[in-house]
Design a protein around this motif. Sequence first.
Motif, PDB file in Angstrom:
ATOM      1  N   ASP A 172       0.868  -1.175   0.000  1.00 46.90           N
ATOM      2  CA  ASP A 172       0.000   0.000   0.000  1.00 46.90           C
ATOM      3  C   ASP A 172       0.906   1.228   0.000  1.00 46.90           C
ATOM      4  OD1 ASP A 172      -1.894   2.058   0.563  1.00 46.90           O
ATOM      5  OD2 ASP A 172      -3.172   0.619   1.598  1.00 46.90           O
ATOM      6  N   ALA A 173       0.890   1.985  -1.077  1.00 48.68           N
ATOM      7  CA  ALA A 173       1.790   3.137  -1.194  1.00 48.68           C
ATOM      8  C   ALA A 173       1.090   4.258  -1.936  1.00 48.68           C
ATOM      9  CB  ALA A 173       3.070   2.745  -1.927  1.00 48.68           C
ATOM     10  N   THR A 174       1.221   5.470  -1.421  1.00 45.93           N
ATOM     11  CA  THR A 174       0.564   6.633  -2.015  1.00 45.93           C
ATOM     12  C   THR A 174       1.590   7.591  -2.599  1.00 45.93           C
ATOM     13  OG1 THR A 174      -1.311   6.488  -0.494  1.00 45.93           O
ATOM     14  CG2 THR A 174      -0.944   8.606  -1.580  1.00 45.93           C
ATOM     15  N   VAL A 175       1.350   7.987  -3.850  1.00 36.96           N
ATOM     16  CA  VAL A 175       2.199   8.957  -4.535  1.00 36.96           C
ATOM     17  C   VAL A 175       1.449  10.280  -4.599  1.00 36.96           C
ATOM     18  CG1 VAL A 175       3.383   9.527  -6.690  1.00 36.96           C
ATOM     19  CG2 VAL A 175       3.230   7.134  -5.938  1.00 36.96           C
ATOM     20  N   HIS A 176       2.076  11.348  -4.126  1.00 33.88           N
ATOM     21  CA  HIS A 176       1.482  12.679  -4.211  1.00 33.88           C
ATOM     22  C   HIS A 176       1.898  13.299  -5.553  1.00 33.88           C
ATOM     23  CE1 HIS A 176       0.011  12.814  -0.054  1.00 33.88           C
ATOM     24  NE2 HIS A 176       1.046  12.025   0.195  1.00 33.88           N
ATOM     25  N   LEU A 177       0.923  13.685  -6.338  1.00 31.52           N
ATOM     26  CA  LEU A 177       1.158  14.153  -7.693  1.00 31.52           C
ATOM     27  C   LEU A 177       1.412  15.660  -7.709  1.00 31.52           C
ATOM     28  CD1 LEU A 177      -1.708  12.136  -9.424  1.00 31.52           C
ATOM     29  CD2 LEU A 177       0.684  11.452  -9.110  1.00 31.52           C
ATOM     30  N   SER A 178       2.573  16.045  -8.196  1.00 32.93           N
ATOM     31  CA  SER A 178       2.942  17.459  -8.263  1.00 32.93           C
ATOM     32  C   SER A 178       2.344  18.126  -9.499  1.00 32.93           C
ATOM     33  CB  SER A 178       4.470  17.590  -8.303  1.00 32.93           C
ATOM     34  OG  SER A 178       4.853  18.908  -8.623  1.00 32.93           O
ATOM     35  N   ASP A 179       1.876  19.340  -9.335  1.00 28.08           N
ATOM     36  CA  ASP A 179       1.332  20.086 -10.464  1.00 28.08           C
ATOM     37  C   ASP A 179       2.416  20.507 -11.454  1.00 28.08           C
ATOM     38  OD1 ASP A 179      -1.254  19.913  -9.488  1.00 28.08           O
ATOM     39  OD2 ASP A 179      -1.092  21.781  -8.343  1.00 28.08           O
ATOM     40  N   LYS A 180       3.667  20.415 -11.034  1.00 31.36           N
ATOM     41  CA  LYS A 180       4.788  20.819 -11.885  1.00 31.36           C
ATOM     42  C   LYS A 180       5.334  19.662 -12.718  1.00 31.36           C
ATOM     43  CE  LYS A 180       6.224  24.421  -8.637  1.00 31.36           C
ATOM     44  NZ  LYS A 180       7.326  24.933  -7.781  1.00 31.36           N
ATOM     45  N   MET A 181       4.805  18.471 -12.509  1.00 32.91           N
ATOM     46  CA  MET A 181       5.310  17.276 -13.187  1.00 32.91           C
ATOM     47  C   MET A 181       4.213  16.616 -14.016  1.00 32.91           C
ATOM     48  SD  MET A 181       8.505  16.834 -12.179  1.00 32.91           S
ATOM     49  CE  MET A 181       9.589  17.426 -10.862  1.00 32.91           C
ATOM     50  N   ARG A 182       4.640  15.763 -14.951  1.00 37.94           N
ATOM     51  CA  ARG A 182       3.714  14.871 -15.638  1.00 37.94           C
ATOM     52  C   ARG A 182       4.081  13.445 -15.245  1.00 37.94           C
ATOM     53  NH1 ARG A 182       3.176  15.701 -21.802  1.00 37.94           N
ATOM     54  NH2 ARG A 182       0.997  15.153 -21.536  1.00 37.94           N
ATOM     55  N   TYR A 183       3.120  12.535 -15.411  1.00 43.82           N
ATOM     56  CA  TYR A 183       3.293  11.188 -14.887  1.00 43.82           C
ATOM     57  C   TYR A 183       2.842  10.119 -15.880  1.00 43.82           C
ATOM     58  CZ  TYR A 183       3.807  13.406 -10.301  1.00 43.82           C
ATOM     59  OH  TYR A 183       4.239  14.181  -9.248  1.00 43.82           O
ATOM     60  N   VAL A 184       3.566   9.016 -15.893  1.00 38.57           N
ATOM     61  CA  VAL A 184       3.090   7.754 -16.459  1.00 38.57           C
ATOM     62  C   VAL A 184       2.847   6.837 -15.269  1.00 38.57           C
ATOM     63  CG1 VAL A 184       3.680   5.714 -17.797  1.00 38.57           C
ATOM     64  CG2 VAL A 184       4.228   7.980 -18.683  1.00 38.57           C
ATOM     65  N   LEU A 185       1.637   6.321 -15.151  1.00 37.56           N
ATOM     66  CA  LEU A 185       1.249   5.519 -13.989  1.00 37.56           C
ATOM     67  C   LEU A 185       0.728   4.159 -14.443  1.00 37.56           C
ATOM     68  CD1 LEU A 185      -0.670   8.341 -12.092  1.00 37.56           C
ATOM     69  CD2 LEU A 185       1.610   7.499 -11.559  1.00 37.56           C
ATOM     70  N   ASN A 186       1.322   3.097 -13.902  1.00 46.01           N
ATOM     71  CA  ASN A 186       0.910   1.732 -14.218  1.00 46.01           C
ATOM     72  C   ASN A 186       0.447   1.059 -12.932  1.00 46.01           C
ATOM     73  OD1 ASN A 186       0.798  -1.065 -14.826  1.00 46.01           O
ATOM     74  ND2 ASN A 186       2.299  -0.828 -16.461  1.00 46.01           N
ATOM     75  N   PRO A 187      -0.830   0.667 -12.838  1.00 52.48           N
ATOM     76  CA  PRO A 187      -1.345   0.067 -11.609  1.00 52.48           C
ATOM     77  C   PRO A 187      -0.912  -1.377 -11.391  1.00 52.48           C
ATOM     78  CG  PRO A 187      -3.029   0.030 -13.285  1.00 52.48           C
ATOM     79  CD  PRO A 187      -1.864   0.795 -13.879  1.00 52.48           C
ATOM     80  N   GLY A 188      -0.180  -1.953 -12.348  1.00 56.92           N
ATOM     81  CA  GLY A 188       0.163  -3.368 -12.265  1.00 56.92           C
ATOM     82  C   GLY A 188      -0.978  -4.226 -12.791  1.00 56.92           C
ATOM     83  N   SER A 189      -0.919  -5.508 -12.546  1.00 54.63           N
ATOM     84  CA  SER A 189      -1.908  -6.449 -13.073  1.00 54.63           C
ATOM     85  C   SER A 189      -2.792  -7.008 -11.960  1.00 54.63           C
ATOM     86  CB  SER A 189      -1.205  -7.608 -13.788  1.00 54.63           C
ATOM     87  OG  SER A 189      -2.121  -8.630 -14.110  1.00 54.63           O
ATOM     88  N   VAL A 190      -4.093  -6.954 -12.183  1.00 58.25           N
ATOM     89  CA  VAL A 190      -5.034  -7.572 -11.244  1.00 58.25           C
ATOM     90  C   VAL A 190      -4.898  -9.088 -11.271  1.00 58.25           C
ATOM     91  CG1 VAL A 190      -7.482  -7.973 -10.743  1.00 58.25           C
ATOM     92  CG2 VAL A 190      -6.705  -5.677 -11.361  1.00 58.25           C
ATOM     93  N   GLY A 191      -4.901  -9.661 -12.465  1.00 58.31           N
ATOM     94  CA  GLY A 191      -5.029 -11.110 -12.576  1.00 58.31           C
ATOM     95  C   GLY A 191      -3.768 -11.899 -12.796  1.00 58.31           C
ATOM     96  N   LYS A 192      -2.646 -11.224 -13.139  1.00 66.63           N
ATOM     97  CA  LYS A 192      -1.405 -11.949 -13.386  1.00 66.63           C
ATOM     98  C   LYS A 192      -0.193 -11.045 -13.116  1.00 66.63           C
ATOM     99  CE  LYS A 192       0.849 -14.934 -16.824  1.00 66.63           C
ATOM    100  NZ  LYS A 192       1.608 -15.592 -15.777  1.00 66.63           N
ATOM    101  N   PRO A 193       0.042 -10.699 -11.854  1.00 65.74           N
ATOM    102  CA  PRO A 193       1.214  -9.878 -11.533  1.00 65.74           C
ATOM    103  C   PRO A 193       2.509 -10.580 -11.937  1.00 65.74           C
ATOM    104  CG  PRO A 193      -0.300  -9.988  -9.675  1.00 65.74           C
ATOM    105  CD  PRO A 193      -0.761 -11.011 -10.671  1.00 65.74           C
TER     106      PRO A 193
END
Length: 245
Positions: A172-193
């Motif tokens: 369980d980890a939370t990333v705080h998103l900065s307004d000065k940055m852009r992001y690529v976010l991958n939630p991982g796999s539900v069914g086949k990590p």
Amino acid sequence: MKIGVFSDVHSNLEALNACLARYEQEGVEHFIYCGDIIGYGPDPEECVKKISSLNLLACVLGNHDAVFVQPELEMLFNYDAKIALDENKKHLSEKSIRYLTALPTVARGEGFTAVHGTPNEPIKEYFSSCAQFRASYDKWQGKICFVGHSHLPFYIRGTQNSCVIYLCKREDATVHLSDKMRYVLNPGSVGKPRDLNPHASFSIWDTEKNTFRFIRQPYDFAPTQKKMQERKFPAFLINSLAHGL
């Protein structure tokens, strides 16, 4: 607003149910799905029905989903993936196949773009580097590009000139998103990590708090494995669910 961002269920109904139950517990009512509803697992029809019934802000085509509209993609799959996909095709209704074939390769919403692979190659390419972040920086709209495909929970943060990439290994980890940055976010796999952790991997985007939270949820994969054994799925695919492979 809390938005569930998830991907790569791959016909794993037990993992999907655990994910959706956790989302309900967390108060999530809107969703973004980053592709590959089917493939690898034993319950494609049930997974398509459940995901298609959600309040989806975006849902994009994955490479396994795309074999109905781009059959040449199947040539890129390994032997085990082909066997599983052939089995999946037997259990999909015409309605579910129509749903999959109608999915877009790219979806855009307020502040985000969603693809399965990368903005440059939405179906085939894996997003895995800062070089790709810089190369595709002008190819996606909004602050965030949501991706799937690699089955790894990670994020890239940066600007057009510099960026950093992080693989999330916590439950369980939370990333705080900065307004000065852009992001690529991958939630991982539900069914086949594929990060050596068998727990279902998914995320919550909180637009009010401006955060992205990675979550891992344990589930009982034994029923999934039993169905796969009964339908003679490849042994590696069956065993991989227990080891996060």
